[in-house]
Write a protein that holds these residues in place. Structure first.
Motif, PDB file in Angstrom:
ATOM      1  N   ARG A 114       0.607 -10.093  -3.882  1.00 39.21           N
ATOM      2  CA  ARG A 114       0.600  -8.813  -4.387  1.00 39.21           C
ATOM      3  C   ARG A 114      -0.205  -8.694  -5.541  1.00 39.21           C
ATOM      4  N   ALA A 115      -0.183  -9.793  -6.764  1.00 46.17           N
ATOM      5  CA  ALA A 115      -0.755  -9.753  -7.734  1.00 46.17           C
ATOM      6  C   ALA A 115      -2.466  -9.655  -7.408  1.00 46.17           C
ATOM      7  N   SER A 116      -2.599 -10.286  -6.419  1.00 44.42           N
ATOM      8  CA  SER A 116      -4.172 -10.311  -6.314  1.00 44.42           C
ATOM      9  C   SER A 116      -4.960  -8.997  -6.054  1.00 44.42           C
ATOM     10  N   MET A 117      -3.947  -8.009  -5.756  1.00 44.99           N
ATOM     11  CA  MET A 117      -4.446  -6.588  -5.624  1.00 44.99           C
ATOM     12  C   MET A 117      -4.865  -6.006  -6.910  1.00 44.99           C
ATOM     13  N   ALA A 118      -4.499  -6.731  -8.188  1.00 42.44           N
ATOM     14  CA  ALA A 118      -5.358  -6.463  -9.219  1.00 42.44           C
ATOM     15  C   ALA A 118      -6.608  -7.177  -9.555  1.00 42.44           C
ATOM     16  N   ASN A 119      -6.846  -7.973  -8.786  1.00 44.46           N
ATOM     17  CA  ASN A 119      -8.292  -8.557  -9.070  1.00 44.46           C
ATOM     18  C   ASN A 119      -9.533  -7.400  -8.588  1.00 44.46           C
ATOM     19  N   MET A 120     -10.332  -7.267  -9.610  1.00 42.38           N
ATOM     20  CA  MET A 120     -11.324  -6.262  -9.311  1.00 42.38           C
ATOM     21  C   MET A 120     -12.719  -6.147 -10.068  1.00 42.38           C
ATOM     22  N   PRO A 121     -13.551  -5.732  -9.726  1.00 40.07           N
ATOM     23  CA  PRO A 121     -14.960  -5.967 -10.575  1.00 40.07           C
ATOM     24  C   PRO A 121     -14.445  -5.511 -12.044  1.00 40.07           C
ATOM     25  N   ARG A 122     -15.373  -6.131 -12.797  1.00 42.88           N
ATOM     26  CA  ARG A 122     -15.379  -5.932 -14.223  1.00 42.88           C
ATOM     27  C   ARG A 122     -15.705  -4.433 -14.401  1.00 42.88           C
ATOM     28  N   GLY A 123     -14.869  -3.584 -15.296  1.00 45.98           N
ATOM     29  CA  GLY A 123     -15.543  -2.406 -15.859  1.00 45.98           C
ATOM     30  C   GLY A 123     -14.857  -1.075 -15.050  1.00 45.98           C
ATOM     31  N   VAL A 124     -14.044  -1.405 -13.889  1.00 45.36           N
ATOM     32  CA  VAL A 124     -13.686  -0.130 -13.106  1.00 45.36           C
ATOM     33  C   VAL A 124     -12.779   0.689 -14.008  1.00 45.36           C
ATOM     34  N   ARG A 125     -12.768   1.947 -13.375  1.00 40.74           N
ATOM     35  CA  ARG A 125     -11.673   2.998 -13.647  1.00 40.74           C
ATOM     36  C   ARG A 125     -10.419   3.054 -12.450  1.00 40.74           C
ATOM     37  N   LEU A 126      -9.223   2.975 -12.780  1.00 37.16           N
ATOM     38  CA  LEU A 126      -8.381   2.936 -11.753  1.00 37.16           C
ATOM     39  C   LEU A 126      -8.175   4.108 -11.023  1.00 37.16           C
ATOM     40  N   LEU A 127      -7.683   4.089  -9.990  1.00 44.01           N
ATOM     41  CA  LEU A 127      -7.390   5.445  -8.970  1.00 44.01           C
ATOM     42  C   LEU A 127      -5.787   5.230  -8.876  1.00 44.01           C
ATOM     43  N   ASP A 128      -4.696   6.199  -9.396  1.00 42.20           N
ATOM     44  CA  ASP A 128      -3.479   6.201  -9.027  1.00 42.20           C
ATOM     45  C   ASP A 128      -2.994   5.947  -7.504  1.00 42.20           C
ATOM     46  N   ASN A 129      -2.081   5.252  -7.501  1.00 48.51           N
ATOM     47  CA  ASN A 129      -1.486   5.206  -6.154  1.00 48.51           C
ATOM     48  C   ASN A 129      -0.097   5.309  -6.125  1.00 48.51           C
ATOM     49  N   PRO A 130       0.147   6.797  -6.044  1.00 52.63           N
ATOM     50  CA  PRO A 130       1.645   7.113  -6.143  1.00 52.63           C
ATOM     51  C   PRO A 130       2.390   6.736  -4.890  1.00 52.63           C
ATOM     52  N   VAL A 131       1.832   6.253  -3.816  1.00 54.53           N
ATOM     53  CA  VAL A 131       2.364   6.141  -2.557  1.00 54.53           C
ATOM     54  C   VAL A 131       2.944   4.678  -2.470  1.00 54.53           C
ATOM     55  N   SER A 132       2.102   3.744  -2.905  1.00 54.03           N
ATOM     56  CA  SER A 132       2.540   2.281  -2.836  1.00 54.03           C
ATOM     57  C   SER A 132       2.040   1.469  -3.680  1.00 54.03           C
ATOM     58  N   GLY A 133       2.026   1.891  -5.111  1.00 54.50           N
ATOM     59  CA  GLY A 133       1.683   1.194  -6.176  1.00 54.50           C
ATOM     60  C   GLY A 133       0.400   0.790  -6.439  1.00 54.50           C
ATOM     61  N   ALA A 134      -0.182  -0.271  -5.732  1.00 56.89           N
ATOM     62  CA  ALA A 134      -1.515  -0.781  -5.898  1.00 56.89           C
ATOM     63  C   ALA A 134      -2.735   0.098  -5.952  1.00 56.89           C
ATOM     64  N   PRO A 135      -3.214   0.162  -7.207  1.00 56.76           N
ATOM     65  CA  PRO A 135      -4.278   1.281  -7.353  1.00 56.76           C
ATOM     66  C   PRO A 135      -5.618   0.890  -6.798  1.00 56.76           C
ATOM     67  N   GLY A 136      -6.234   1.913  -6.496  1.00 60.11           N
ATOM     68  CA  GLY A 136      -7.734   1.788  -5.828  1.00 60.11           C
ATOM     69  C   GLY A 136      -8.506   1.926  -7.343  1.00 60.11           C
TER      70      GLY A 136
ATOM     71  N   GLN B 179       6.360  -5.745   4.652  1.00 55.02           N
ATOM     72  CA  GLN B 179       5.153  -5.366   4.067  1.00 55.02           C
ATOM     73  C   GLN B 179       4.236  -6.475   4.293  1.00 55.02           C
ATOM     74  N   GLU B 180       2.975  -6.183   4.321  1.00 56.01           N
ATOM     75  CA  GLU B 180       2.107  -7.404   4.661  1.00 56.01           C
ATOM     76  C   GLU B 180       2.046  -8.177   3.404  1.00 56.01           C
ATOM     77  N   SER B 181       2.299  -7.845   2.378  1.00 60.52           N
ATOM     78  CA  SER B 181       2.159  -8.792   0.966  1.00 60.52           C
ATOM     79  C   SER B 181       3.224 -10.021   1.291  1.00 60.52           C
ATOM     80  N   LEU B 182       4.183  -9.709   2.046  1.00 64.99           N
ATOM     81  CA  LEU B 182       5.192 -10.985   2.323  1.00 64.99           C
ATOM     82  C   LEU B 182       4.737 -12.013   3.161  1.00 64.99           C
ATOM     83  N   ILE B 183       3.608 -11.573   4.029  1.00 65.75           N
ATOM     84  CA  ILE B 183       3.243 -12.589   4.932  1.00 65.75           C
ATOM     85  C   ILE B 183       1.931 -13.208   4.410  1.00 65.75           C
ATOM     86  N   ALA B 184       1.185 -12.373   3.488  1.00 65.52           N
ATOM     87  CA  ALA B 184      -0.358 -12.569   3.222  1.00 65.52           C
ATOM     88  C   ALA B 184      -0.563 -13.985   3.024  1.00 65.52           C
ATOM     89  N   GLN B 185       0.240 -15.123   2.283  1.00 64.07           N
ATOM     90  CA  GLN B 185       0.092 -16.270   2.107  1.00 64.07           C
ATOM     91  C   GLN B 185      -0.032 -16.988   3.221  1.00 64.07           C
TER      92      GLN B 185
END
Lengths: 253, 253
Positions: A114-136, B179-185
């Protein structure tokens, strides 16, 4: 020419036929409504080189580029790393995105996947994801969104807030019972007289018979109204019957 | 690598959102079934330069390129002329195609607009159109078809007759309530062990809850079966419940 947009759909599941894409049409409608028409779409597989090629080709040509798909936590989610490669910037942990995930999942549930979804290109602006957390995220004119339609649509609200509306795109549609070849010559003449109106002719089958929809589109309401009148007269002259019409521009009487 | 195919969808009506494309998914399924996977799709407007760019880019890269749309009798039907330009060949009246139209419409009904549908790049092979007369055509590895799904599908029969089948593409799908994050690894580890299997993880919403479909695809049935078994064990280990599964490759017991 006004502003234009393009879309990269990333996903083997669309190309295999397993999944029917629902994002192209939705984004097309949104951008037509915004006056920043969607002008090109590419559907590419989960292959870094193809994503890089599409993103770099389109971001140079269009004012806004959207991507959908490939930003989840699994091994086949390579969009974020590919976009970093396309821009030639570092791919790294985004601290604010990580905090968003930490708040959403809590420390106990924030697995490395899950934390890997916070890996992004340097310098981005976040896009809120009110549905499932992980931002675009957005980087310059490229907006990277989820593939699940409900999540993508939620992110798109933020995207629209960054896009200056263009001139309203208006369209009139006339659906009649003629084969398009019967009005082809007349339509061409009308198109020649109204260069600012984009006149499209779209045949379709209904009840085993070829019909045609004529769509008149553009930003000049007066020209659309005048051209629509001529199309109606043409159909009448050829003995056609109007089956339905949908006018955003009133054509008067 | 086996043979691969690509598709160019030509049509302002798809890009404006007026029409929902129905050809991409249909062709994707056909080509997956044929073992010549659809690997890239571009949707471009009715603009010659964009059609030329897409056709030339894709025909150099893929074994087969299909186009849909823009081959009717009206002013906005510019695909045939654009393909001639892409190949750098003459755009001229095709005598056999003209004869097909003459037979279909009869001399009295063969207007100049209809006859214009016999204007094609020099050197094409015709694609029969049993639905509405006017044929599509193929030039080298590029297949130019109508946009109306019923007509395109009728032409595609002829297209398939020219395409040597590739190795059958098999797939197993497991849909579970995790949720897919649980089986990702775990999925990544399975993917690493089975390089010949293309493992995809596709989240979706059902009843407001995120679920995941795992798709295992490839031409090596034994590897797919073995990898599927590992995916089933992974889901069980994580406490997930299988909601549905669809196996082209039997995984034994």
């Amino acid at each position: 020419m006004g502003q234009r947009s393009a879309l990269v759909v990333i996903g083997n599941e669309i190309l295999s036929g397993r999944t029917v894409d629902k994002n192209i049409n939705w984004i097309a409608e949104q951008m037509t409504g915004r006056g920043v028409p969607l002008t090109e779409v590419r559907i590419v597989p989960d292959i870094e080189a193809k994503i890089v090629e599409a993103v770099n080709g389109l971001r140079a040509e269009y004012d806004y580029v959207f991507t959908t798909g490939g930003i989840g936590p699994t091994h086949d989610d390579i969009t974020a790393a590919s976009v970093a490669k396309a821009f030639g910037v570092e791919f790294e942990r985004h601290q604010e995105a990580y905090q968003v995930l930490l708040d959403y999942y809590g420390p106990a549930e924030l697995t490395e996947a899950r934390a890997s979804m916070a890996n992004m290109p340097r310098g981005v602006r976040l896009l809120d994801n009110p549905v499932s957390g992980a931002p675009g995220f957005a980087l310059e004119n490229v907006y990277v969104m989820a593939g699940v339609p409900r999540i993508m649509q939620a992110m798109f609200g933020h995207v629209l807030s960054e896009i200056a509306p263009g001139a309203a795109i208006l369209s009139n549609t006339v659906f009649c019972d003629l084969q398009e070849s019967l009005i082809a010559q007349g339509l061409r003449a009308i198109q020649d007289r109204y260069g600012v109106v984009d006149i499209g002719s779209y045949p379709s089958f209904r009840g085993g018979v070829l019909n045609v929809s004529v769509v008149l589109r553009g930003t000049d309401g007066e020209a659309i109204a005048a051209a629509t009148k001529e199309v109606l007269a043409l159909i009448d002259e050829k003995g056609g019957e109007i089956r339905s019409q949908s006018f955003q521009v009133d054509v008067g009487d």
